[in-house]
Every structure is written in structure tokens, then in C-alpha cells.
Write an enzyme that holds these catalytic residues in place. Structure first.
Site, mmCIF file in Angstrom:
data_model
loop_
_atom_site.group_PDB
_atom_site.id
_atom_site.type_symbol
_atom_site.label_atom_id
_atom_site.label_comp_id
_atom_site.label_asym_id
_atom_site.label_seq_id
_atom_site.Cartn_x
_atom_site.Cartn_y
_atom_site.Cartn_z
ATOM 1 N N HIS A 62 58.142 -59.366 62.276
ATOM 2 C CA HIS A 62 57.899 -58.531 61.099
ATOM 3 C C HIS A 62 56.560 -57.814 61.132
ATOM 4 O O HIS A 62 56.314 -56.939 60.318
ATOM 5 C CB HIS A 62 57.957 -59.387 59.826
ATOM 6 C CG HIS A 62 59.239 -60.111 59.668
ATOM 7 N ND1 HIS A 62 59.355 -61.464 59.897
ATOM 8 C CD2 HIS A 62 60.462 -59.667 59.319
ATOM 9 C CE1 HIS A 62 60.602 -61.829 59.678
ATOM 10 N NE2 HIS A 62 61.295 -60.759 59.330
ATOM 11 N N CYS A 100 57.916 -56.779 66.547
ATOM 12 C CA CYS A 100 58.975 -55.926 67.096
ATOM 13 C C CYS A 100 58.415 -54.540 67.399
ATOM 14 O O CYS A 100 57.590 -54.008 66.655
ATOM 15 C CB CYS A 100 60.097 -55.832 66.060
ATOM 16 S SG CYS A 100 61.352 -54.604 66.434
ATOM 17 N N GLU A 137 56.662 -57.832 56.471
ATOM 18 C CA GLU A 137 56.528 -56.519 57.116
ATOM 19 C C GLU A 137 55.670 -55.557 56.290
ATOM 20 O O GLU A 137 54.713 -54.979 56.817
ATOM 21 C CB GLU A 137 57.910 -55.930 57.403
ATOM 22 C CG GLU A 137 57.860 -54.730 58.312
ATOM 23 C CD GLU A 137 59.236 -54.234 58.720
ATOM 24 O OE1 GLU A 137 59.358 -53.018 58.932
ATOM 25 O OE2 GLU A 137 60.180 -55.042 58.838
ATOM 26 N N THR A 150 61.563 -51.706 58.238
ATOM 27 C CA THR A 150 62.649 -51.507 59.207
ATOM 28 C C THR A 150 63.918 -52.280 58.865
ATOM 29 O O THR A 150 64.986 -51.959 59.395
ATOM 30 C CB THR A 150 62.208 -51.917 60.626
ATOM 31 O OG1 THR A 150 61.933 -53.316 60.652
ATOM 32 C CG2 THR A 150 60.999 -51.124 61.072
ATOM 33 N N CYS A 179 65.839 -50.075 61.558
ATOM 34 C CA CYS A 179 66.169 -50.303 62.960
ATOM 35 C C CYS A 179 67.678 -50.263 63.179
ATOM 36 O O CYS A 179 68.465 -50.544 62.273
ATOM 37 C CB CYS A 179 65.552 -51.597 63.475
ATOM 38 S SG CYS A 179 66.423 -53.097 63.038
#
Length: 169
Positions: A27, A49, A79, A117, A145
Site C-alpha cells: 500500500h 507496489c 495507501e 489504486t 490498478c
């Protein structure tokens, strides 16, 4: 040991760790948390990521170009916590109400909007329509994503069922 405390930031949770290795999740993690881990002498692994890192880099780039930043996400999720730590001027939006309360006197044509995301594309649509009505010249970088989009579409494509269980986070 997995640490997840809704009332604490990741920086705060590091207060309870005195030795060993910390793995920061996909995150994303703030520079404050990394610095605190270093200061405590902890070994750490940043497993952020690459899609999340892309958001961080885009936000940093647009800030350096003089843009006002609006970030759409879920409150208390790790995140947004990391993204919002990049700069205190970043405006956070979770709901339509938040979007309506955004200031009218933002930076004219230099407004950059991006998102967490892992959001649902449906979560973004209503908020984004309000942002668009307030700032018609905004730049939007949709960063949901692909894996998230595929999972969302799989749920939408299911036959009608009485019960669906989604196992995961």
C-alpha cells in the site's frame, strides 16, 4: 506479526516495535515511517507496489510543477496515509460531500487529481463529476490498478446469486 490498528498511523505503530525486521506492505509507506524505522535501528523492507509508487511520483512531479493536488481515497487506509504525507497541501477527498467542500479558489488550470489504486471505479465516478464541475480544466490520472479492475468486473459479470463471499482485504 501483522500490525493493523485503525486508530494509529504506521508511524505511530512503529513505537511498539523495538527490534527485528519490518515489512511495509504494498500500500505504500511514508518517508516519515521509513526514517523512524531507520532511527530505531530496525531492518525494513519496502514492498510498495509499483502502481502505488507511480502515484507517489506523479504527485511529487505535479507538486514541483506548481499544481494543486486532489487525492481520492478511503480514510484510514494505509495507501492515502502515505500519499498525504508527501505534502501537507494535498487535498483529500473520500465522499461527494468532501468534493463539494473543496475550495473554489484553487490554482486555476493547474489542478491534478489522482486516486488510491484499490478503489472501485464506481466510488470515483460521483466524486469526480463534482470535481469536474468545480474545476473543468483539471488533469485526472486514474490509477486504479488493473488487478483491482479485473476483480471488480468479475463480480459485476456474475450471475445473480443469493450470497457472494469475497475472501481477502
Amino acid at each position: 506479526i501483522s500490525l493493523d490498528q485503525k486508530d494509529k498511523t504506521r508511524v505511530d505503530m512503529l513505537d511498539d516495535i523495538h527490534e527485528g525486521t519490518v515489512i511495509f506492505t504494498a500500500h505504500g509507506i511514508s518517508q516519515k515511517a521509513i526514517q523512524k524505522a531507520k532511527e530505531k535501528g530496525l531492518t525494513y523492507l519496502n514492498a510498495t507496489c509499483r502502481d502505488v509508487l507511480k502515484v507517489h511520483k506523479a504527485v511529487e512531479q505535479k507538486l514541483s510543477e506548481g499544481y494543486s493536488i486532489i487525492y481520492i481515497g478511503h480514510r484510514f487506509h494505509p495507501e492515502p496515509e502515505a500519499v498525504l504525507d508527501i505534502d501537507p497541501s494535498i487535498l483529500f477527498v473520500e465522499t461527494e460531500r468532501d468534493a463539494l467542500l473543496l475550495p473554489n479558489n484553487l490554482n486555476g488550470d493547474k489542478i491534478f487529481v489522482t486516486n488510491q489504486t484499490t478503489l472501485s471505479k464506481y466510488d470515483i465516478e460521483s466524486v469526480l463529476s463534482i470535481i469536474e464541475s468545480k474545476y473543468p480544466n483539471y488533469v485526472f490520472d486514474n490509477e486504479i490498478c488493473n488487478a483491482t479492475l479485473v476483480r471488480q468486473q468479475a463480480v459485476m459479470d456474475q450471475e445473480v446469486v443469493d450470497l457472494m463471499l469475497v475472501v481477502g482485504d
